[in-house]
Design an enzyme around this catalytic site. Structure first.
Site, PDB file in Angstrom:
ATOM      1  N   ASP A 130      15.403 -17.529-132.524  1.00 60.72           N
ATOM      2  CA  ASP A 130      15.531 -16.217-133.169  1.00 60.72           C
ATOM      3  C   ASP A 130      16.889 -15.600-132.829  1.00 60.72           C
ATOM      4  OD1 ASP A 130      14.967 -15.643-130.540  1.00 60.72           O
ATOM      5  OD2 ASP A 130      13.240 -14.364-130.947  1.00 60.72           O
ATOM      6  N   SER A 131      17.703 -16.329-132.040  1.00 63.47           N
ATOM      7  CA  SER A 131      19.109 -15.940-131.859  1.00 63.47           C
ATOM      8  C   SER A 131      19.853 -16.020-133.187  1.00 63.47           C
ATOM      9  CB  SER A 131      19.794 -16.828-130.815  1.00 63.47           C
ATOM     10  OG  SER A 131      19.556 -18.197-131.083  1.00 63.47           O
ATOM     11  N   ASP A 190      11.236 -20.611-133.003  1.00 65.37           N
ATOM     12  CA  ASP A 190      10.795 -19.369-132.356  1.00 65.37           C
ATOM     13  C   ASP A 190       9.861 -18.601-133.282  1.00 65.37           C
ATOM     14  OD1 ASP A 190      11.737 -18.925-129.754  1.00 65.37           O
ATOM     15  OD2 ASP A 190      13.758 -18.476-130.473  1.00 65.37           O
ATOM     16  N   LYS A 232       7.808 -21.816-130.383  1.00 66.60           N
ATOM     17  CA  LYS A 232       8.103 -21.261-129.053  1.00 66.60           C
ATOM     18  C   LYS A 232       7.736 -19.783-129.054  1.00 66.60           C
ATOM     19  CE  LYS A 232      12.556 -20.693-127.379  1.00 66.60           C
ATOM     20  NZ  LYS A 232      12.674 -19.226-127.209  1.00 66.60           N
ATOM     21  N   GLU A 246       7.618 -16.194-126.362  1.00 65.76           N
ATOM     22  CA  GLU A 246       8.108 -15.604-125.114  1.00 65.76           C
ATOM     23  C   GLU A 246       6.983 -14.911-124.356  1.00 65.76           C
ATOM     24  OE1 GLU A 246      11.396 -12.991-125.934  1.00 65.76           O
ATOM     25  OE2 GLU A 246      12.584 -14.570-126.870  1.00 65.76           O
ATOM     26  N   GLU A 262      15.106 -18.697-118.895  1.00 62.74           N
ATOM     27  CA  GLU A 262      16.405 -18.097-119.236  1.00 62.74           C
ATOM     28  C   GLU A 262      16.880 -17.151-118.143  1.00 62.74           C
ATOM     29  OE1 GLU A 262      16.675 -16.640-123.242  1.00 62.74           O
ATOM     30  OE2 GLU A 262      18.621 -15.674-122.876  1.00 62.74           O
TER      31      GLU A 262
HETATM   32  O1  KIV Z   1      16.673 -17.943-129.631  1.00 64.33           O
HETATM   33  C1  KIV Z   1      17.287 -18.661-128.821  1.00 64.33           C
HETATM   34  O2  KIV Z   1      18.410 -19.101-129.050  1.00 64.33           O
HETATM   35  C2  KIV Z   1      16.632 -18.975-127.555  1.00 64.33           C
HETATM   36  C3  KIV Z   1      17.434 -19.713-126.534  1.00 64.33           C
HETATM   37  C4  KIV Z   1      18.331 -18.781-125.843  1.00 64.33           C
HETATM   38  C5  KIV Z   1      16.589 -20.472-125.614  1.00 64.33           C
HETATM   39  O3  KIV Z   1      15.502 -18.630-127.362  1.00 64.33           O
END
Ligand code: KIV
Length: 272
Positions: A52-53, A91, A121, A123, A190
């Site tokens: 989600d980055s 994510d 994934k 969190e 992280e």
């Molecule tokens: O969204 C992302 O890029 C991440 C990484 C920093 C692990 O969750």
């Protein structure tokens, strides 16, 4: 056009566990689009995270909070088309799983069905236990994410190193054990102290992938735009920059503009 389909053995969640057991480090990067995913997969990356980055590096947002489930599915669908070998993890975005296990399941099923990705994934630790458990019961592999969890940035207030005090460190260790116990196949840690990451990696059998978590874990992940030097204003201590694509692209575009202005491009060979 040639294709590498079927040429390489695909990476699975089981393979990652075998890699940990054998002491082989896991290489993971983010990817958000077809062209980049194809390059990274061809280079031999083990795991691609449709992170989600994308909210930051693709959409220019300050945080990962605004990105939607539809956006994530669109990115994941593009990545899947470019990949033959890597395991693709997506994510589940903020607001699509927290505090509601039915929604977590619905969101994860949409990601898997509509994109063709291999895992999701989420969190958090004990706070999202129910959501993760429900998704796992549907046979969807789940990667956990502990330490600095960017979806909770408004709770933390800063992007500084997490779990420096013993109480937070103990909770993180317990959360990691819990995620393994309920069935997560891997965990991202992280921005936490290297010693704590080492303790976690030794305490569980599932692979621990670090970002800013030191060398004593089972693999590493970076945001691809950061490690290729496309991002300009983000230089945390944990980031190793492997290229300066910002300069390479900037120089190439400058040369292109110059050639057009000088009426040098296109020349006769480049015309019909
Ligand atoms: O969204 C992302 O890029 C991440 C990484 C920093 C692990 O969750």
């Amino acid at each position: 056009m040639s294709t590498a389909k079927g040429k390489f053995k695909k990476i699975t969640t089981h393979k990652l566990r075998e890699m940990k057991a054998a002491g082989e480090k896991i290489a993971m990067l983010t990817a958000y689009d077809y062209s980049m995913a194809k390059i990274l997969d061809g280079a031999g990356i083990d795991v691609l995270l449709v992170g989600d980055s994308a909210s930051n590096v693709m959409a220019g947002n300050e945080t990962t909070v605004p990105i939607t489930l539809d956006h994530m599915i669109w990115h994941a669908t593009s990545v899947v088309k470019g990949v033959d070998r890597a395991l693709i993890v997506v994510d589940v975005p903020f607001g699509s799983y927290q505090g509601n296990s039915s929604e977590a399941l619905r969101s994860s099923i949409r990601i898997m069905k509509e994109s063709g990705a291999h895992a999701v994934k989420m969190e958090g630790g004990v706070e999202v236990k129910e959501s993760i458990t429900r998704v796992l019961t549907a046979g969807i592999p789940v990667m956990g994410h502990l330490g600095l969890t960017p979806q909770s940035i408004y709770k933390f207030g800063t992007y500084t190193v997490r779990a420096k005090d013993e109480q937070e460190a103990e909770k993180l260790l317990e959360d990691a054990k819990l995620l393994e116990e309920i069935g997560c196949f891997s965990i991202v840690l992280e921005k936490i102290p290297a010693d704590l990451a080492k303790r976690v990696a030794e305490a569980v059998d599932i692979p621990i992938i670090g970002i800013g978590a030191g060398p004593h874990v089972d693999g590493q992940v970076l945001v691809v735009h950061d490690m290729l030097g496309i991002t300009q204003d983000f230089k945390p201590r944990f980031l190793r920059q492997y290229a300066d694509l910002n300069k390479t692209i900037s120089d190439a575009v400058g040369a292109y503009i110059k050639d057009i202005k000088a009426e040098d491009f296109p020349n006769t060979e480049e015309s019909y």
